[in-house]
Each structure stands twice: as C-alpha cells, then as structure tokens.
Design a protein around this motif. Sequence first.
Motif, PDB file in Angstrom:
ATOM      1  N   GLY A   1       0.809  -1.213   0.000  1.00  0.00           N
ATOM      2  CA  GLY A   1       0.000   0.000   0.000  1.00  0.00           C
ATOM      3  C   GLY A   1       0.844   1.265   0.000  1.00  0.00           C
ATOM      4  O   GLY A   1       0.534   2.240  -0.679  1.00  0.00           O
TER       5      GLY A   1
ATOM      6  N   ARG B   1       0.934   4.173  -2.920  1.00  0.00           N
ATOM      7  CA  ARG B   1       0.737   5.620  -2.707  1.00  0.00           C
ATOM      8  C   ARG B   1       1.894   6.411  -3.307  1.00  0.00           C
ATOM      9  O   ARG B   1       1.697   7.449  -3.937  1.00  0.00           O
ATOM     10  CB  ARG B   1       0.589   5.935  -1.215  1.00  0.00           C
ATOM     11  CG  ARG B   1      -0.779   5.542  -0.657  1.00  0.00           C
ATOM     12  CD  ARG B   1      -0.957   5.968   0.796  1.00  0.00           C
ATOM     13  NE  ARG B   1      -0.027   5.311   1.710  1.00  0.00           N
ATOM     14  CZ  ARG B   1      -0.170   4.077   2.183  1.00  0.00           C
ATOM     15  NH1 ARG B   1      -1.217   3.357   1.826  1.00  0.00           N
ATOM     16  NH2 ARG B   1       0.714   3.561   3.023  1.00  0.00           N
ATOM     17  N   SER B   2       3.109   5.918  -3.128  1.00  0.00           N
ATOM     18  CA  SER B   2       4.281   6.598  -3.683  1.00  0.00           C
ATOM     19  C   SER B   2       4.252   6.597  -5.203  1.00  0.00           C
ATOM     20  O   SER B   2       4.566   7.616  -5.830  1.00  0.00           O
ATOM     21  CB  SER B   2       5.566   5.924  -3.190  1.00  0.00           C
ATOM     22  OG  SER B   2       5.689   6.050  -1.796  1.00  0.00           O
TER      23      SER B   2
ATOM     24  N   HIS C   1       1.549   6.345  -7.040  1.00  0.00           N
ATOM     25  CA  HIS C   1       0.448   7.242  -7.407  1.00  0.00           C
ATOM     26  C   HIS C   1       0.930   8.692  -7.432  1.00  0.00           C
ATOM     27  O   HIS C   1       0.685   9.427  -8.382  1.00  0.00           O
ATOM     28  CB  HIS C   1      -0.720   7.077  -6.436  1.00  0.00           C
ATOM     29  CG  HIS C   1      -1.805   8.074  -6.649  1.00  0.00           C
ATOM     30  ND1 HIS C   1      -1.853   9.264  -5.962  1.00  0.00           N
ATOM     31  CD2 HIS C   1      -2.854   8.088  -7.504  1.00  0.00           C
ATOM     32  CE1 HIS C   1      -2.890   9.967  -6.386  1.00  0.00           C
ATOM     33  NE2 HIS C   1      -3.521   9.272  -7.315  1.00  0.00           N
ATOM     34  N   ASP C   2       1.631   9.099  -6.379  1.00  0.00           N
ATOM     35  CA  ASP C   2       2.140  10.476  -6.306  1.00  0.00           C
ATOM     36  C   ASP C   2       3.121  10.756  -7.446  1.00  0.00           C
ATOM     37  O   ASP C   2       3.122  11.844  -8.027  1.00  0.00           O
ATOM     38  CB  ASP C   2       2.820  10.734  -4.963  1.00  0.00           C
ATOM     39  CG  ASP C   2       1.839  10.719  -3.798  1.00  0.00           C
ATOM     40  OD1 ASP C   2       0.604  10.785  -4.028  1.00  0.00           O
ATOM     41  OD2 ASP C   2       2.314  10.619  -2.646  1.00  0.00           O
TER      42      ASP C   2
END
Length: 194
Positions: free
Chosen positions: A114, A118-119, A121-122
């Motif tokens: 997860g 997130r990383s 995605h950023d």
Amino acid sequence: MEKRPGGRSARVRDAVRQATLTELAEHGYSGLTVENVASRSGVHKTTVYRRWGSAEGLIADALELARQEPWPVPDTGSLQEDLREIARLVQSGFADPVAGPVSTAFVTAAVQSGGAARSLHDFFVARHEQAADVVRRAVDRGELPAGTDVADVIRTAVAPIYYRLFVTREPVTERDAERAADAAFAAARAGVIR
C-alpha cells in the motif's frame, strides 16, 4: 530526515537511492532488502533502517526523488505528435535494459504494498501534470475543446502500454505506443475526455 543541499545527508541519500535502483534492477521488488541496499551503498545498516525503515521506505524515497526530476515533455506544435512522443518515451523506458527492470519493480511493488502504491500514485500524478502541458497547449491552439481533462488525456495515451505490459503480459512495440496515443488524441479531439 534532514534535507540540505550537499553535505553528508545528500551523499548518503544519493548512495542509498543508487543502491536501491541497482538492487531493483538486479533482483526486483521481492529481492529488495535494507541489508543489501546498505551493503551496496556503503551506508551502515542501522542508518538505512533509521532513515528508510524498510524496502517500502526505500521505494518511496526513490520515487519521491524521481518525481522531482524533470521529464522531457515534447513540444512539436501538434498534440498528436506530442502524445506519440510521450507514449514512445514510456514504451522505450520499459524496453530499456537498465530502466525497464526498475520501472517494472516499482509497479510490482505498488501491487504488493500500500505504501509503495501511494508513492507510485504520487509519482504518476506529478508526471501526468508535467506532461499535461502538451494538452494545455493544444487547447490554447484550438486543437481540443475547452474543458478537456488534460491529465486524463495523458493517462488515456499511456494506459494501454501498462495494460499490455502488466495485465496481458504482451510485448509493446513503438507502433503499439503510437496507436495508444492516436486513440487518446481522437477521443480528446471528439470531446470525449472532459
């Protein structure tokens, strides 16, 4: 972690990042360990654990640094050609013998973690925002209707590449990349991507 230009902190971070990328290229996400990164970087294992904590932390930091690097955004004067160049850049990046395994490892990490997701995605938000300049220019030139979702045009142009690479596990040729870009261009020009 203290961020300052130059100095020991910057050297340590760079050494750890380079070691992380090399480990990802050679062993993939499943083989990424703090111990191996520490050994390869010449940074003491306790320092790596204290600053990055885990393989997930190493991935997050590498993607944060990559997110800050400029991306070569084309400006050919034609949205269709700009999108083709962007799609070819993504395709050739995965085909590259050095960059390809690292990029693949980032995607693999995102599927398994997860925090890595997130990383990543950023990272993609930043890349799509940079690349969206080609779409903004096209709207300004009158090539696309006002209200076009500029980031979604970029996502639409590159998504088929990721689908073929990671879902159906098919090879992606330069022509496949161009076809994906052409489809995004046609949809955007028709006013579908708003």
